[in-house]
Design a protein around this motif. Structure first.
Motif, mmCIF file in Angstrom:
data_model
loop_
_atom_site.group_PDB
_atom_site.id
_atom_site.type_symbol
_atom_site.label_atom_id
_atom_site.label_comp_id
_atom_site.label_asym_id
_atom_site.label_seq_id
_atom_site.Cartn_x
_atom_site.Cartn_y
_atom_site.Cartn_z
ATOM 1 N N LYS A 1 -7.149 7.259 0.930
ATOM 2 C CA LYS A 1 -6.642 7.904 2.138
ATOM 3 C C LYS A 1 -5.115 7.944 2.152
ATOM 4 C CE LYS A 1 -10.526 6.858 5.178
ATOM 5 N NZ LYS A 1 -10.772 8.076 5.922
ATOM 6 N N PRO B 1 -12.669 -1.027 -0.383
ATOM 7 C CA PRO B 1 -11.235 -1.157 -0.661
ATOM 8 C C PRO B 1 -10.648 0.081 -1.344
ATOM 9 C CG PRO B 1 -12.517 -2.591 -2.097
ATOM 10 C CD PRO B 1 -13.459 -2.023 -1.093
ATOM 11 N N LEU C 1 0.797 -1.222 0.000
ATOM 12 C CA LEU C 1 0.000 0.000 0.000
ATOM 13 C C LEU C 1 0.831 1.275 0.000
ATOM 14 C CD1 LEU C 1 -2.707 1.515 0.273
ATOM 15 C CD2 LEU C 1 -2.505 1.217 2.730
ATOM 16 N N LEU D 1 -0.861 -5.231 2.717
ATOM 17 C CA LEU D 1 -0.304 -4.466 3.824
ATOM 18 C C LEU D 1 0.691 -5.370 4.540
ATOM 19 C CD1 LEU D 1 -3.236 -3.033 3.455
ATOM 20 C CD2 LEU D 1 -2.650 -2.058 5.632
ATOM 21 N N GLU E 1 -11.202 3.183 -0.547
ATOM 22 C CA GLU E 1 -10.899 4.215 0.447
ATOM 23 C C GLU E 1 -9.523 4.036 1.077
ATOM 24 O OE1 GLU E 1 -12.432 7.138 1.348
ATOM 25 O OE2 GLU E 1 -13.471 6.626 -0.507
ATOM 26 N N VAL E 2 -9.052 2.801 1.175
ATOM 27 C CA VAL E 2 -7.726 2.564 1.766
ATOM 28 C C VAL E 2 -6.656 3.239 0.915
ATOM 29 C CG1 VAL E 2 -6.055 0.785 2.386
ATOM 30 C CG2 VAL E 2 -8.469 0.405 2.831
ATOM 31 N N TYR F 1 -8.456 3.380 11.048
ATOM 32 C CA TYR F 1 -8.913 4.524 10.268
ATOM 33 C C TYR F 1 -10.048 5.174 11.052
ATOM 34 C CZ TYR F 1 -6.244 2.810 6.300
ATOM 35 O OH TYR F 1 -5.224 2.399 5.479
ATOM 36 N N LYS G 1 -3.832 -1.363 12.175
ATOM 37 C CA LYS G 1 -3.989 -0.015 11.619
ATOM 38 C C LYS G 1 -5.447 0.422 11.731
ATOM 39 C CE LYS G 1 -2.884 2.777 7.595
ATOM 40 N NZ LYS G 1 -2.249 3.795 8.406
ATOM 41 N N ALA H 1 -7.941 -1.762 9.215
ATOM 42 C CA ALA H 1 -7.659 -1.833 7.782
ATOM 43 C C ALA H 1 -8.366 -3.021 7.145
ATOM 44 C CB ALA H 1 -6.154 -1.920 7.560
ATOM 45 N N LEU I 1 -12.046 -2.057 6.609
ATOM 46 C CA LEU I 1 -12.198 -1.085 5.542
ATOM 47 C C LEU I 1 -11.923 -1.711 4.175
ATOM 48 C CD1 LEU I 1 -12.985 1.866 5.295
ATOM 49 C CD2 LEU I 1 -10.578 2.446 5.266
ATOM 50 N N LEU I 2 -10.971 -2.644 4.111
ATOM 51 C CA LEU I 2 -10.704 -3.335 2.850
ATOM 52 C C LEU I 2 -11.892 -4.180 2.410
ATOM 53 C CD1 LEU I 2 -7.001 -4.532 2.939
ATOM 54 C CD2 LEU I 2 -8.109 -3.229 1.150
#
Length: 147
Positions: free
Chosen positions: A108, A102, A30, A69, A104-105, A79, A77, A94, A97-98
């Motif tokens: 950001k 996905p 990432l 990652l 947005e990772v 967010y 991690k 993370a 969120l993934l």
């Protein structure tokens, strides 16, 4: 009396030939990927680069759901987001969120590497991220870039 000549060239917005490029994020780390994308959007690869002018390219990222990652970042991690109301701080790992978003990772990570001003907000709109391997930007004839 001597006059000073201007030796430093300052690019204008009209000087930039905007290119479109596609980046495949499958099995890429990432942070390393995000720094290369930010470098491209900012225009630092371009000989016309001027810090206060948008001289960058438009970037399309595909396969965002296959990003990697390192270490324990998937679980550790965080967010954060906040609505502004008292007690409304929300957080996601993370991994969560993934699974949910996905795109947005990567967004950001890249936005954090762009300037925090009007130019940075404008540059952030030059990034298009898609979870799968299809994108609707074929009409712009983007070139595939290996990062």
């Amino acid at each position: 009396m001597r006059t000073l000549k201007k030796y430093t060239y300052s690019a204008k917005r009209s000087d930039n030939k905007e290119n479109w490029c596609v980046v495949d994020a499958a099995d890429k780390v990432l942070g390393r990927l995000a720094s290369q994308i930010a470098y491209r959007i900012r225009g630092k690869h371009n000989p016309l680069y001027t810090p206060h002018v948008d001289t960058g390219d438009w970037v399309v990222v595909i396969n965002a759901d296959k990003i990697r990652l390192t270490g324990n970042k998937l679980d550790q991690k965080q967010y954060y987001r906040h609505s502004g109301y008292i007690g409304s701080l929300k957080s996601d790992t993370a991994k969560e969120l993934l699974e949910k978003k996905p795109e947005e990772v990567i967004r950001k990570a890249v936005r954090g590497m762009l300037p925090k001003n009007r130019l940075g907000r404008k540059l952030g709109k030059k990034l298009f991220i898609y979870a799968g391997d299809q994108h609707p930007h074929a009409a712009q004839k983007p070139e595939v870039i290996e990062i």
